[in-house]
Write a protein that holds these residues in place. Structure first.
Motif, mmCIF file in Angstrom:
data_model
loop_
_atom_site.group_PDB
_atom_site.id
_atom_site.type_symbol
_atom_site.label_atom_id
_atom_site.label_comp_id
_atom_site.label_asym_id
_atom_site.label_seq_id
_atom_site.Cartn_x
_atom_site.Cartn_y
_atom_site.Cartn_z
ATOM 1 N N UNK A 305 39.995 29.119 161.887
ATOM 2 C CA UNK A 305 38.537 29.324 161.951
ATOM 3 C C UNK A 305 37.974 28.856 163.295
ATOM 4 N N UNK A 306 38.425 27.697 163.768
ATOM 5 C CA UNK A 306 37.927 27.198 165.069
ATOM 6 C C UNK A 306 38.370 28.124 166.193
ATOM 7 N N UNK A 307 39.574 28.644 166.067
ATOM 8 C CA UNK A 307 40.062 29.552 167.122
ATOM 9 C C UNK A 307 39.236 30.847 167.105
ATOM 10 N N UNK A 308 38.992 31.348 165.887
ATOM 11 C CA UNK A 308 38.270 32.631 165.731
ATOM 12 C C UNK A 308 36.808 32.500 166.152
ATOM 13 N N UNK A 309 36.153 31.432 165.697
ATOM 14 C CA UNK A 309 34.696 31.350 165.879
ATOM 15 C C UNK A 309 34.272 30.562 167.113
ATOM 16 N N UNK A 310 35.155 29.672 167.596
ATOM 17 C CA UNK A 310 34.766 28.853 168.758
ATOM 18 C C UNK A 310 35.590 29.174 169.990
ATOM 19 N N UNK A 311 36.683 29.913 169.759
ATOM 20 C CA UNK A 311 37.606 30.125 170.880
ATOM 21 C C UNK A 311 38.384 28.846 171.186
ATOM 22 N N UNK A 312 38.506 27.960 170.139
ATOM 23 C CA UNK A 312 39.175 26.672 170.327
ATOM 24 C C UNK A 312 40.687 26.867 170.390
ATOM 25 N N UNK A 313 41.318 26.308 171.441
ATOM 26 C CA UNK A 313 42.786 26.386 171.552
ATOM 27 C C UNK A 313 43.279 25.145 172.280
ATOM 28 N N UNK A 314 44.223 24.439 171.647
ATOM 29 C CA UNK A 314 44.717 23.208 172.268
ATOM 30 C C UNK A 314 45.479 23.524 173.550
ATOM 31 N N UNK A 315 45.217 22.712 174.582
ATOM 32 C CA UNK A 315 45.945 22.874 175.864
ATOM 33 C C UNK A 315 47.147 21.942 175.936
ATOM 34 N N UNK A 316 47.148 20.894 175.097
ATOM 35 C CA UNK A 316 48.180 19.863 175.207
ATOM 36 C C UNK A 316 48.959 19.725 173.895
ATOM 37 N N UNK A 317 50.201 19.221 174.005
ATOM 38 C CA UNK A 317 51.019 19.010 172.809
ATOM 39 C C UNK A 317 51.261 17.510 172.607
ATOM 40 N N UNK A 318 52.072 17.181 171.595
ATOM 41 C CA UNK A 318 52.294 15.772 171.250
ATOM 42 C C UNK A 318 52.959 15.024 172.403
ATOM 43 N N UNK A 319 53.911 15.685 173.084
ATOM 44 C CA UNK A 319 54.584 15.003 174.204
ATOM 45 C C UNK A 319 53.583 14.658 175.310
ATOM 46 N N UNK A 320 52.690 15.592 175.621
ATOM 47 C CA UNK A 320 51.666 15.318 176.654
ATOM 48 C C UNK A 320 50.848 14.088 176.248
ATOM 49 N N UNK A 321 50.478 14.053 174.973
ATOM 50 C CA UNK A 321 49.635 12.954 174.495
ATOM 51 C C UNK A 321 50.389 11.630 174.530
ATOM 52 N N UNK A 322 51.680 11.675 174.191
ATOM 53 C CA UNK A 322 52.494 10.443 174.238
ATOM 54 C C UNK A 322 52.545 9.895 175.664
ATOM 55 N N UNK A 323 52.767 10.771 176.614
ATOM 56 C CA UNK A 323 52.854 10.326 178.023
ATOM 57 C C UNK A 323 51.505 9.804 178.514
ATOM 58 N N UNK A 324 50.436 10.515 178.177
ATOM 59 C CA UNK A 324 49.090 10.091 178.621
ATOM 60 C C UNK A 324 48.711 8.748 177.976
ATOM 61 N N UNK A 325 49.055 8.592 176.706
ATOM 62 C CA UNK A 325 48.750 7.328 176.019
ATOM 63 C C UNK A 325 49.527 6.172 176.609
ATOM 64 N N UNK A 326 50.800 6.435 176.917
ATOM 65 C CA UNK A 326 51.658 5.399 177.527
ATOM 66 C C UNK A 326 51.120 5.009 178.903
ATOM 67 N N UNK A 327 50.754 5.985 179.691
ATOM 68 C CA UNK A 327 50.228 5.709 181.041
ATOM 69 C C UNK A 327 48.916 4.922 180.978
#
Ligand code: WQD
Length: 337
Positions: A305-327
């Motif tokens: 629904x968010x993708x259809x109505x808002x054009x919402x699409x995640x740019x990052x995955x879990x690995x990206x988030x792990x690295x950013x959180x660690x940094x």
């Protein structure tokens, strides 16, 4: 637009403020610093070159909030302010109901008085309780939550829905977050909870930085592929972008809209550990322990629904988030030396 952001110096709030400023919106922050730090204002300025207007006030303080609305005349509100520790809410229910509900009542009265008709509310996947099936859609039944914290989200969603029903000029977006993780790529914004973290990623960040000895994995006998809990971990920067898109949606006067904000993918605790080790090169020792009371086996979102109505699409995955959180955790330790 001029947007008033309650709790705008918090983890999700600060990342959203950065996105709003980058979108050339004017931001007014109201935050009582109960679960945030004033230095975050400097960091928002470092990242964007803009220092948002800031009021150190409790949203429950009706007189102060009225004065802020009278002076600032915001066109929209994003409401993050609220207590959010699940375990603490079980021990201190009255504190949670009082704070989270009263602040919402005071806010809505100011919005009504000053004809501010747009609000985005920081809700949570916890309103789905123990989901009947996954992935969870916005049509999945809202259940009595598994904690007073979750119950305040259920109640505030109901309050906003009822208010919107009698005020056709109002536009309300209920955003149901799944599991926000990660940090801003600058290393200046992130999640650094006080005390021992309850949530998985802040705990792993501290293990990775040598502040905690090992991770306790709460149960490996769940009916899931590897027996550990499955959640939908969404990068906080993607989540912030979702708020921008929801605000844009409100400009089309949709009335009440509800969106899940997640990745649409379930990840188990063991898979998070593997992703973290792969992303950072840091080994995360862990021990399997008993299940944690109140945990559900699986909870992840359908984001159609968010993708259809808002054009919402995640740019990052879990690995990206792990690295950013660690940094972020490493940078925070350096800054606090
Ligand atoms: C995730 C998984 C744990 C810590 C909570 C709130 C929710 C939302 C997000 C605000 C589970 C396991 C955790 C640890 C572990 N907050 N775990 N060891 O419980 O899914 O959601 O935070 O809106 O409302 O309920 O997140 O990170 O605590 O747990 O094994 O030290 O990690 O059992 O499977 P949760 P979490």
């Amino acid at each position: 637009m001029k947007i008033l952001v309650t709790g705008g110096l918090g983890y999700i709030g600060s990342h959203t403020v950065v996105k709003l400023i980058e979108n050339k919106d004017e931001v007014v922050i109201v935050d009582n610093l109960f679960n945030s730090k004033l230095v975050v204002l400097d960091r928002i300025e470092s990242i964007t070159g803009v220092r948002p207007t800031f009021y150190q006030n409790d949203v429950q303080d009706a007189e102060k909030l009225d004065a802020i609305f009278a002076k600032e005349r915001p066109e929209a509100v994003i409401h993050f302010a609220g207590y959010k520790a699940v375990g603490e809410s079980v021990a201190k229910p009255l504190m949670y109901y009082q704070n989270n509900l009263e602040s919402t009542f005071v806010l809505l009265r100011c919005m009504e008085k000053y004809h501010c008709n747009n609000i985005v509310f920081s809700s949570s996947a916890t309103v789905y309780g123990l989901p009947d099936s996954v992935p969870v859609t916005e049509e999945s039944p809202v259940k009595s939550a598994t904690s007073p914290y979750g119950e305040t989200k259920v109640m505030i969603e109901r309050i906003l829905s009822d208010v919107a029903a009698v005020h056709p000029e109002m536009n309300v977006a209920l955003l149901r977050y799944f599991n926000p993780i990660g940090a801003h790529k600058s290393g200046l914004l992130g999640e650094d909870p006080n005390g021992i973290p309850n949530n998985l990623l802040p705990y792993i960040n501290r293990v990775a930085c040598g502040l905690l000895d090992h991770l306790n994995v709460f149960g490996n006998d769940y009916p899931t592929p590897d027996g550990t809990g499955v959640r939908d971990y969404i990068h906080v920067v993607d989540l912030a972008q979702g708020h921008l898109l929801a605000l844009k949606k409100l400009q089309s006067n949709p009335g009440l809209v509800i969106y899940n904000l997640g990745t649409g993918k379930g990840t188990s605790v063991l898979e998070v550990i593997q992703a973290y080790e792969k992303a950072t090169g840091v080994k995360i020792p862990y021990e399997i322990k008993e299940r944690r009371p109140g945990d559900v086996p699986e909870n992840y979102a359908s984001t159609d629904k968010a993708r259809r109505e808002l054009g919402f699409k995640c740019q990052y995955n879990v690995e990206d988030a792990c690295l950013d959180g660690y940094n972020f955790q490493k940078a925070e330790l350096e800054r606090n030396k």
